[in-house]
Design a protein around this motif. Structure first.
Motif, PDB file in Angstrom:
ATOM      1  N   ILE A  16      -1.337  22.066   0.878  1.00  0.00           N
ATOM      2  CA  ILE A  16      -1.195  20.657   0.522  1.00  0.00           C
ATOM      3  C   ILE A  16      -2.437  20.222  -0.257  1.00  0.00           C
ATOM      4  O   ILE A  16      -3.564  20.517   0.143  1.00  0.00           O
ATOM      5  N   ASP A  17      -2.214  19.515  -1.351  1.00  0.00           N
ATOM      6  CA  ASP A  17      -3.309  18.987  -2.160  1.00  0.00           C
ATOM      7  C   ASP A  17      -4.222  18.126  -1.283  1.00  0.00           C
ATOM      8  O   ASP A  17      -3.750  17.266  -0.540  1.00  0.00           O
ATOM      9  N   MET A  18      -5.528  18.383  -1.368  1.00  0.00           N
ATOM     10  CA  MET A  18      -6.489  17.704  -0.506  1.00  0.00           C
ATOM     11  C   MET A  18      -6.464  16.180  -0.703  1.00  0.00           C
ATOM     12  O   MET A  18      -6.579  15.429   0.265  1.00  0.00           O
ATOM     13  N   LEU A  37       0.631  24.285   4.190  1.00  0.00           N
ATOM     14  CA  LEU A  37      -0.596  24.435   4.965  1.00  0.00           C
ATOM     15  C   LEU A  37      -1.515  23.248   4.699  1.00  0.00           C
ATOM     16  O   LEU A  37      -1.741  22.886   3.539  1.00  0.00           O
ATOM     17  N   GLY A  38      -2.046  22.667   5.769  1.00  0.00           N
ATOM     18  CA  GLY A  38      -3.052  21.634   5.608  1.00  0.00           C
ATOM     19  C   GLY A  38      -4.277  22.239   4.940  1.00  0.00           C
ATOM     20  O   GLY A  38      -4.538  23.443   5.075  1.00  0.00           O
ATOM     21  N   PRO A  39      -5.041  21.423   4.209  1.00  0.00           N
ATOM     22  CA  PRO A  39      -6.220  21.953   3.507  1.00  0.00           C
ATOM     23  C   PRO A  39      -7.193  22.705   4.414  1.00  0.00           C
ATOM     24  O   PRO A  39      -7.805  23.677   3.982  1.00  0.00           O
ATOM     25  N   GLN A  40      -7.298  22.273   5.665  1.00  0.00           N
ATOM     26  CA  GLN A  40      -8.245  22.917   6.575  1.00  0.00           C
ATOM     27  C   GLN A  40      -7.823  24.329   6.979  1.00  0.00           C
ATOM     28  O   GLN A  40      -8.634  25.092   7.483  1.00  0.00           O
ATOM     29  N   VAL A  41      -6.579  24.692   6.759  1.00  0.00           N
ATOM     30  CA  VAL A  41      -6.122  26.059   7.028  1.00  0.00           C
ATOM     31  C   VAL A  41      -5.641  26.735   5.739  1.00  0.00           C
ATOM     32  O   VAL A  41      -4.898  27.715   5.781  1.00  0.00           O
ATOM     33  N   GLY A  42      -6.066  26.212   4.612  1.00  0.00           N
ATOM     34  CA  GLY A  42      -5.682  26.780   3.318  1.00  0.00           C
ATOM     35  C   GLY A  42      -6.078  28.235   3.157  1.00  0.00           C
ATOM     36  O   GLY A  42      -5.448  28.983   2.416  1.00  0.00           O
ATOM     37  N   TYR A  43      -7.111  28.640   3.882  1.00  0.00           N
ATOM     38  CA  TYR A  43      -7.547  30.041   3.823  1.00  0.00           C
ATOM     39  C   TYR A  43      -6.473  31.007   4.323  1.00  0.00           C
ATOM     40  O   TYR A  43      -6.540  32.213   4.076  1.00  0.00           O
ATOM     41  N   LEU A  44      -5.449  30.506   5.007  1.00  0.00           N
ATOM     42  CA  LEU A  44      -4.368  31.349   5.524  1.00  0.00           C
ATOM     43  C   LEU A  44      -3.275  31.620   4.488  1.00  0.00           C
ATOM     44  O   LEU A  44      -2.366  32.407   4.737  1.00  0.00           O
ATOM     45  N   ARG A  45      -3.372  30.985   3.323  1.00  0.00           N
ATOM     46  CA  ARG A  45      -2.283  31.067   2.345  1.00  0.00           C
ATOM     47  C   ARG A  45      -1.903  32.504   1.992  1.00  0.00           C
ATOM     48  O   ARG A  45      -0.725  32.868   2.031  1.00  0.00           O
ATOM     49  N   GLU A  46      -2.870  33.308   1.630  1.00  0.00           N
ATOM     50  CA  GLU A  46      -2.558  34.674   1.204  1.00  0.00           C
ATOM     51  C   GLU A  46      -1.860  35.453   2.314  1.00  0.00           C
ATOM     52  O   GLU A  46      -0.864  36.141   2.075  1.00  0.00           O
TER      53      GLU A  46
END
Length: 100
Positions: free
Chosen positions: A79-81, A54-63
């Motif tokens: 992905i590390d920012m 996941l790109g950092p801008q959609v990291g909130y979707l990880r869970e």
């Protein structure tokens, strides 16, 4: 072969990163297939994925993504920012393959 899918909000920035990852993989003779797409397209994607990045801008979707796809054996990571901002395809690919 390891199948990696990168997703972000629109798919544009991950497409650039994907090309750098492919170049790194080719120069290091790594057996990977990498694709990038917007997050909305992934749910309807029929392509097999071993690692979902996941790109950092959609990291909130990880869970949510882990809940949905980890039971099928898919590894999910953000992905590390810094690597993303630097478009460091080698670092992103190396970290992704360590998930396996």
């Amino acid at each position: 072969m390891t199948y990696i899918t990168l997703i972000c909000a629109a798919g544009l920035s991950t497409s650039m990163l994907m090309e750098k990852m492919k170049a790194y993989a080719a120069s290091h003779h790594l057996d990977v297939q990498i694709e990038a797409m917007p997050e909305g397209k992934f749910e309807n994607c029929s392509r097999h994925t071993d690692i979902l990045l996941l790109g950092p801008q959609v990291g909130y979707l990880r869970e949510d993504m882990e809940t949905r796809y980890r039971p099928a054996g898919m590894k999910v990571a953000v992905i590390d920012m810094m690597d993303y901002g630097m478009m460091d395809g080698g670092a992103v690919l190396s970290k992704a393959l360590r998930l396996l």
